[in-house]
Design an enzyme around this catalytic site. Structure first.
Site, PDB file in Angstrom:
ATOM      1  N   ALA A  83      30.412  78.726  62.179  1.00  0.00           N
ATOM      2  CA  ALA A  83      29.726  80.009  61.979  1.00  0.00           C
ATOM      3  C   ALA A  83      30.033  81.010  60.550  1.00  0.00           C
ATOM      4  O   ALA A  83      30.925  80.547  59.855  1.00  0.00           O
ATOM      5  CB  ALA A  83      30.036  81.135  62.797  1.00  0.00           C
ATOM      6  N   GLY A 129      32.015  76.276  64.132  1.00  0.00           N
ATOM      7  CA  GLY A 129      30.668  76.657  64.798  1.00  0.00           C
ATOM      8  C   GLY A 129      29.842  74.888  63.901  1.00  0.00           C
ATOM      9  O   GLY A 129      28.818  75.073  65.318  1.00  0.00           O
ATOM     10  N   GLU A 132      30.530  72.811  66.450  1.00  0.00           N
ATOM     11  CA  GLU A 132      30.813  73.106  67.833  1.00  0.00           C
ATOM     12  C   GLU A 132      28.857  72.489  67.835  1.00  0.00           C
ATOM     13  O   GLU A 132      28.421  71.909  68.754  1.00  0.00           O
ATOM     14  CB  GLU A 132      30.246  74.061  68.128  1.00  0.00           C
ATOM     15  CG  GLU A 132      32.634  74.875  68.336  1.00  0.00           C
ATOM     16  CD  GLU A 132      32.611  75.976  68.716  1.00  0.00           C
ATOM     17  OE1 GLU A 132      32.657  76.687  67.041  1.00  0.00           O
ATOM     18  OE2 GLU A 132      32.749  76.269  69.241  1.00  0.00           O
ATOM     19  N   GLU A 152      39.376  77.851  63.613  1.00  0.00           N
ATOM     20  CA  GLU A 152      38.812  79.518  64.337  1.00  0.00           C
ATOM     21  C   GLU A 152      40.364  80.367  64.322  1.00  0.00           C
ATOM     22  O   GLU A 152      40.350  81.461  64.258  1.00  0.00           O
ATOM     23  CB  GLU A 152      37.961  79.246  65.363  1.00  0.00           C
ATOM     24  CG  GLU A 152      36.527  79.250  64.913  1.00  0.00           C
ATOM     25  CD  GLU A 152      36.025  77.595  65.627  1.00  0.00           C
ATOM     26  OE1 GLU A 152      37.499  76.607  65.491  1.00  0.00           O
ATOM     27  OE2 GLU A 152      35.253  77.031  65.995  1.00  0.00           O
TER      28      GLU A 152
HETATM   29  C1  LIG Z   1      32.661  80.503  67.205  1.00  0.00           C
HETATM   30  C2  LIG Z   1      32.535  80.117  66.139  1.00  0.00           C
HETATM   31  C3  LIG Z   1      33.627  80.347  64.517  1.00  0.00           C
HETATM   32  C4  LIG Z   1      33.423  79.652  63.577  1.00  0.00           C
HETATM   33  O1  LIG Z   1      32.881  78.828  63.108  1.00  0.00           O
HETATM   34  S1  LIG Z   1      34.816  80.584  62.215  1.00  0.00           S
HETATM   35  C5  LIG Z   1      34.307  79.252  60.778  1.00  0.00           C
HETATM   36  C6  LIG Z   1      35.208  78.356  60.841  1.00  0.00           C
HETATM   37  N1  LIG Z   1      34.688  78.100  59.580  1.00  0.00           N
HETATM   38  C7  LIG Z   1      35.813  77.887  58.449  1.00  0.00           C
HETATM   39  O2  LIG Z   1      36.937  78.653  58.843  1.00  0.00           O
HETATM   40  C8  LIG Z   1      35.733  76.589  57.165  1.00  0.00           C
HETATM   41  C9  LIG Z   1      35.795  77.990  56.124  1.00  0.00           C
HETATM   42  N2  LIG Z   1      35.370  77.285  54.896  1.00  0.00           N
HETATM   43  C10 LIG Z   1      36.172  76.520  54.302  1.00  0.00           C
HETATM   44  O3  LIG Z   1      37.498  77.151  54.577  1.00  0.00           O
HETATM   45  C11 LIG Z   1      36.099  76.376  53.106  1.00  0.00           C
HETATM   46  O4  LIG Z   1      34.312  76.860  52.565  1.00  0.00           O
HETATM   47  C12 LIG Z   1      35.830  74.800  52.698  1.00  0.00           C
HETATM   48  C13 LIG Z   1      37.383  74.336  53.062  1.00  0.00           C
HETATM   49  C14 LIG Z   1      34.531  74.114  53.797  1.00  0.00           C
HETATM   50  C15 LIG Z   1      35.101  74.294  51.534  1.00  0.00           C
HETATM   51  O5  LIG Z   1      35.640  74.632  50.311  1.00  0.00           O
HETATM   52  P1  LIG Z   1      35.693  74.943  48.977  1.00  0.00           P
HETATM   53  O6  LIG Z   1      35.265  73.724  48.723  1.00  0.00           O
HETATM   54  O7  LIG Z   1      36.640  75.398  48.515  1.00  0.00           O
HETATM   55  O8  LIG Z   1      34.225  75.457  48.540  1.00  0.00           O
HETATM   56  P2  LIG Z   1      33.995  76.955  48.949  1.00  0.00           P
HETATM   57  O9  LIG Z   1      34.028  77.844  47.827  1.00  0.00           O
HETATM   58  O10 LIG Z   1      35.027  77.507  50.068  1.00  0.00           O
HETATM   59  O11 LIG Z   1      32.556  77.747  49.549  1.00  0.00           O
HETATM   60  C16 LIG Z   1      31.229  77.813  49.137  1.00  0.00           C
HETATM   61  C17 LIG Z   1      30.930  78.847  49.542  1.00  0.00           C
HETATM   62  O12 LIG Z   1      30.594  78.316  50.553  1.00  0.00           O
HETATM   63  C18 LIG Z   1      30.742  79.826  51.467  1.00  0.00           C
HETATM   64  N3  LIG Z   1      31.595  79.692  52.864  1.00  0.00           N
HETATM   65  C19 LIG Z   1      31.820  78.632  53.227  1.00  0.00           C
HETATM   66  N4  LIG Z   1      31.826  78.492  54.440  1.00  0.00           N
HETATM   67  C20 LIG Z   1      31.646  79.478  54.901  1.00  0.00           C
HETATM   68  C21 LIG Z   1      31.748  79.964  56.010  1.00  0.00           C
HETATM   69  N5  LIG Z   1      31.966  79.022  57.324  1.00  0.00           N
HETATM   70  N6  LIG Z   1      30.641  81.089  55.994  1.00  0.00           N
HETATM   71  C22 LIG Z   1      30.587  81.726  55.125  1.00  0.00           C
HETATM   72  N7  LIG Z   1      30.750  80.721  53.853  1.00  0.00           N
HETATM   73  C23 LIG Z   1      31.057  80.198  53.716  1.00  0.00           C
HETATM   74  C24 LIG Z   1      31.993  80.522  50.901  1.00  0.00           C
HETATM   75  O13 LIG Z   1      32.448  81.872  50.730  1.00  0.00           O
HETATM   76  C25 LIG Z   1      31.665  80.004  48.815  1.00  0.00           C
HETATM   77  O14 LIG Z   1      30.521  80.529  48.869  1.00  0.00           O
HETATM   78  P3  LIG Z   1      30.621  81.352  47.302  1.00  0.00           P
HETATM   79  O15 LIG Z   1      29.968  80.882  46.856  1.00  0.00           O
HETATM   80  O16 LIG Z   1      29.536  82.790  47.147  1.00  0.00           O
HETATM   81  O17 LIG Z   1      32.014  82.289  47.333  1.00  0.00           O
END
Ligand SMILES: C/C=C/C(=O)SCCNC(=O)CCNC(=O)[C@H](O)C(C)(C)COP(=O)(O)OP(=O)(O)OC[C@H]1O[C@@H](n2cnc3c(N)ncnc32)[C@H](O)[C@@H]1OP(=O)(O)O
Length: 276
Positions: A83, A129, A132, A152
């Site tokens: 998400a 998500g 999911e 999460e």
């Molecule tokens: C009910 C459901 C709830 C949920 O789903 S809660 C969310 C669960 N997901 C996560 O916790 C994963 C979040 N993302 C990460 O941990 C990392 O990303 C990755 C390990 C997937 C990849 O890391 P890396 O290769 O270092 O890339 P990066 O610089 O973190 O990501 C590139 C751009 O993508 C944005 N981004 C990544 N995941 C999300 C997300 N889930 N929501 C919003 N933005 C996201 C970042 O912020 C960044 O953006 P910018 O370049 O502007 O800094």
């Protein structure tokens, strides 16, 4: 829950005539490919994306032309990284969170309940998500580079788009709790061993198409009855599930596809199913 759902009247529209902000749809014969397209946010699902996926599912449910759906993510880094965390961070209190969960659950259930095969092609991260979303599909094909998990709890949350329920049903309570309580990411190979993905393939989209083509050789009504029997049976007792199976088996006998399938077998020719 219809928060942020597009309100366009879809009755007379074709899928490939619609324009979306956060996803693309391609149609190749009877196979549609939905690509979540927010690569700068690793295809994270915001309310707009959820609304658009729901709209596509609604149209596909009413389409006689589309026989299988593949769900994937743009770019080679992520399927869907969860998400949208920046959107979640702005939600207000208990009700904001609950509404977002209901929206996500509703859309995942729409996808899951489609009467056609739905296959996730996972090229990279499928987290939160995003996993999911993949769990709402019937089958999952992952690239060897894919990373899957429900992280999460690392954000002070729990999976809210059906993950606590679908993951436990798919891989069992113990394995599901391991993934959800540790928030660890698993490789495609480990996911295969867990039963979390069905196939690992260098080109998951090509493998998903191959599977869809294989399924589409069979009677479309039979495919939808299989899905319905499994879905309804899993939510009830074994005995009640047997009843469901017998009822649907009886319904299959009333179809022209059943007559065609059995006649073709006996005449030693290929069947020509019409979905009737
Ligand atoms: C009910 C459901 C709830 C949920 O789903 S809660 C969310 C669960 N997901 C996560 O916790 C994963 C979040 N993302 C990460 O941990 C990392 O990303 C990755 C390990 C997937 C990849 O890391 P890396 O290769 O270092 O890339 P990066 O610089 O973190 O990501 C590139 C751009 O993508 C944005 N981004 C990544 N995941 C999300 C997300 N889930 N929501 C919003 N933005 C996201 C970042 O912020 C960044 O953006 P910018 O370049 O502007 O800094």
């Amino acid at each position: 829950m219809t928060q942020n759902r597009p309100t366009q009247d879809t009755d007379d529209l074709r899928l490939d005539e619609l324009e979306f902000e956060t996803l693309t749809i391609d149609q190749h014969g009877p196979i549609a490919v939905l690509t979540v397209n927010r690569p700068r946010a690793l295809n994270a699902l915001n309310a707009e994306t959820l609304g658009e996926i729901g709209m596509v599912a609604e149209m596909i449910a009413e389409s006689a032309e589309i026989g299988a759906l593949i769900v994937t993510g743009a770019g080679d880094k992520a399927f869907v990284a969860g998400a949208d965390i920046s959107e979640l961070a702005g939600l207000e209190g208990v009700y904001g969170g609950r509404d977002m969960a209901l929206l996500g659950q509703d859309v995942m259930t729409q996808l899951s309940n489609l009467p056609i095969p739905v296959i996730a092609a996972i090229g990279g991260y499928a987290l939160g998500g995003g996993l999911e979303l993949a769990l709402a599909c019937d089958l999952r094909v992952a690239s060897p580079r894919a990373r899957l998990g429900l992280p999460e709890v690392s954000l002070g949350l729990l999976p809210g788009f059906g993950g606590t329920q679908r993951l436990a049903r798919l891989i069992g309570k113990g394995r599901a709790l391991d993934l959800m309580l540790t928030a660890r990411q698993v490789s495609a190979e480990e996911a295969l061993g867990l039963g979390l993905v069905n196939y690992v393939a260098d080109d998951p989209l090509a493998k998903a198409r191959e599977l869809a083509e294989q399924m589409l050789k069979h009677g479309p009504l039979a495919l939808s009855l299989v899905k319905e029997a499994v879905r309804r049976g899993l939510d009830t007792t074994l005995e009640a599930g047997m009843e469901v199976e017998a009822d649907l088996f009886g319904m299959a006998f009333a179809t022209a596809d059943f007559r065609e399938g059995t006649s073709a077998f006996l005449a030693k020719r290929k069947p020509n199913f019409k979905g009737e």
